[in-house]
Motif scaffolding. Sequence first.
Motif, PDB file in Angstrom:
ATOM      1  N   SER A 143       3.998  -9.928   2.375  1.00 15.69           N
ATOM      2  CA  SER A 143       3.510  -8.740   3.159  1.00 15.69           C
ATOM      3  C   SER A 143       3.707  -7.478   2.126  1.00 15.69           C
ATOM      4  O   SER A 143       4.613  -7.816   1.354  1.00 15.69           O
ATOM      5  N   THR A 144       3.197  -6.474   2.125  1.00 20.19           N
ATOM      6  CA  THR A 144       3.281  -5.377   1.405  1.00 20.19           C
ATOM      7  C   THR A 144       4.220  -4.182   2.075  1.00 20.19           C
ATOM      8  O   THR A 144       4.692  -4.578   3.190  1.00 20.19           O
ATOM      9  N   ALA A 145       4.527  -3.272   1.171  1.00 21.85           N
ATOM     10  CA  ALA A 145       5.477  -2.144   1.585  1.00 21.85           C
ATOM     11  C   ALA A 145       4.690  -1.517   2.934  1.00 21.85           C
ATOM     12  O   ALA A 145       5.378  -0.685   3.345  1.00 21.85           O
ATOM     13  N   ALA A 146       3.609  -1.704   3.122  1.00 16.24           N
ATOM     14  CA  ALA A 146       2.657  -0.922   3.964  1.00 16.24           C
ATOM     15  C   ALA A 146       3.163  -1.396   5.580  1.00 16.24           C
ATOM     16  O   ALA A 146       3.023  -0.713   6.605  1.00 16.24           O
ATOM     17  N   ALA A 147       3.824  -2.553   5.423  1.00 19.34           N
ATOM     18  CA  ALA A 147       4.370  -2.856   6.859  1.00 19.34           C
ATOM     19  C   ALA A 147       5.413  -1.926   7.316  1.00 19.34           C
ATOM     20  O   ALA A 147       5.493  -2.064   8.534  1.00 19.34           O
ATOM     21  N   ALA A 148       5.961  -1.133   6.570  1.00 18.14           N
ATOM     22  CA  ALA A 148       6.902  -0.078   7.047  1.00 18.14           C
ATOM     23  C   ALA A 148       5.980   1.101   7.642  1.00 18.14           C
ATOM     24  O   ALA A 148       6.804   2.064   8.221  1.00 18.14           O
TER      25      ALA A 148
ATOM     26  N   ILE B   9      -3.930  -1.185   0.995  1.00 17.01           N
ATOM     27  CA  ILE B   9      -5.013  -0.592   1.980  1.00 17.01           C
ATOM     28  C   ILE B   9      -6.098  -0.021   1.201  1.00 17.01           C
ATOM     29  O   ILE B   9      -7.356  -0.237   1.247  1.00 17.01           O
ATOM     30  N   ASN B  10      -5.789   0.536   0.075  1.00 15.35           N
ATOM     31  CA  ASN B  10      -6.856   1.221  -0.627  1.00 15.35           C
ATOM     32  C   ASN B  10      -7.599   0.314  -1.603  1.00 15.35           C
ATOM     33  O   ASN B  10      -8.879   0.222  -1.916  1.00 15.35           O
ATOM     34  N   SER B  11      -6.771  -0.844  -2.220  1.00 12.40           N
ATOM     35  CA  SER B  11      -7.620  -1.795  -2.828  1.00 12.40           C
ATOM     36  C   SER B  11      -8.489  -2.713  -1.863  1.00 12.40           C
ATOM     37  O   SER B  11      -9.632  -3.082  -2.291  1.00 12.40           O
ATOM     38  N   ASN B  12      -7.989  -2.895  -0.633  1.00 13.79           N
ATOM     39  CA  ASN B  12      -8.769  -3.511   0.190  1.00 13.79           C
ATOM     40  C   ASN B  12     -10.216  -2.608   0.747  1.00 13.79           C
ATOM     41  O   ASN B  12     -11.278  -3.087   1.107  1.00 13.79           O
TER      42      ASN B  12
END
Length: 467
Positions: free
Chosen positions: A268-273, A406-409
Amino acid sequence: MMRGSRHWRAVRETPKSLIMEHNIPLHNGSGAAGHAPGHARSTFDAFQQEGYLYTSGELSMPIFPHTPHPGEDAGAAPQTLWTREFLLLFMLAMFANSYIAVFYSFEHWLVTLGIAPHWRGGLLSAMFVMVMLGRPVASVWVIRHNALPVMAMAIIVNSAAMFTYAHLDSPYAILLLRMTQGLALAAFSSSVVSVLVRCIPKGQSARGFALFSLTLLLPYSVVPLSSERLLPLLGGESRLYAAAGLMGVPALCMLIPLARKISAREASTAAAALSLRALLHALRHSGLGWVFLACTFFGSMTILVICFVKGLAQADGSSPSLFFTAYSSLVILTRLLSGNHLDTLPRMPVIYICCFCLALSLIGLAVGPAWMFLPLACLYGLGLGMLYPLLAAIIYDGSTPETRSINSNMMMLTFDFSATMGPLLGGTVISAGYGYPGVFLLAATVISLCAACAFRHSRTSRARAAR
């Protein structure tokens, strides 16, 4: 490192945004403050990674020692791109993409089945419609959960779907299968991107994306050429698709050691926070809108070429497999030879040159003589080789660690939209009577719009930095 020089200056933890937005002067080797117009982002990445400032293409004296990133050991050596995780993910994606490359002949297979022209464009784009619709949900899911089980299920579903084409001849059944495969592809690609952005070290974004793009280019350099030779032995495209489905087996084998190296927390990435609202807010205020639009036009151009070059080549008496081998080989060589230089190039001028080369090659393929087919394929590969990694690097470097996935996706979502619209537009052009040359003239127009969007992004970024 000439630390005693009176011009040596430590730049400790000055944020990248401040250096770019406020034109903070950085002293070069001569002791004069200098800026590198057009190189702000790549220059910062270069000296952040190596401790040197590149000014006007020349290596100046060191301005500060390498500052470790959060979580990085201060005494550790600079991170390498070719970690075991990156290599395993590379091999996994290459095997999984092999059954995507085999669809270069899908439009021709529809013709042999007697599918009406107004159906062909829709069947070509159906898979990508579902990818486009499924990716937003898949992207948010995988950045907040473990991506590896999702990746495994997607590989199994896609491989099973490849064995089903031999039993279908109805456009409705083909449509349903393409939609199912599209949802699986959305989950797979979102999971790959989510893991990939954690495998690329700081300052190696363009090189990382350039090398990882070979996971699709290598299959396109081999699969069409070998498929043209296997088709007489297998007895048709549907059996060829079934044979390609076997590539899911080595892909799953690569996933086993990858799962051991990447824990659920790391997958999971840091975006989970962040909350979903915070993610969407960051996406809307990323300042990358024009780049996303440029990626849309770029993707439309590539899908038009992939889907319709076989028809164009056969009409001219040329070899479609030779086109794929020639252009993909040039792309691979370009990205391998460029190496670390990708992150130090003046990105916007190189993007404009690449778009010009692509437009010129597409116009030549549409109206040029047959003997120009191979040289124009090489020119196409040369332009394509540099354009994608530079666009991807702009998005990667323009994102925070929390929004990088999210930007890469989002960038991948623009390619999904392109893959949806490209076949529909191409089918419309052919139905209107303009034939395959009209499709390639359309592709030349589309890549010109990509250059215009990149120019607009450059102007907008400069205006924002001047404020």
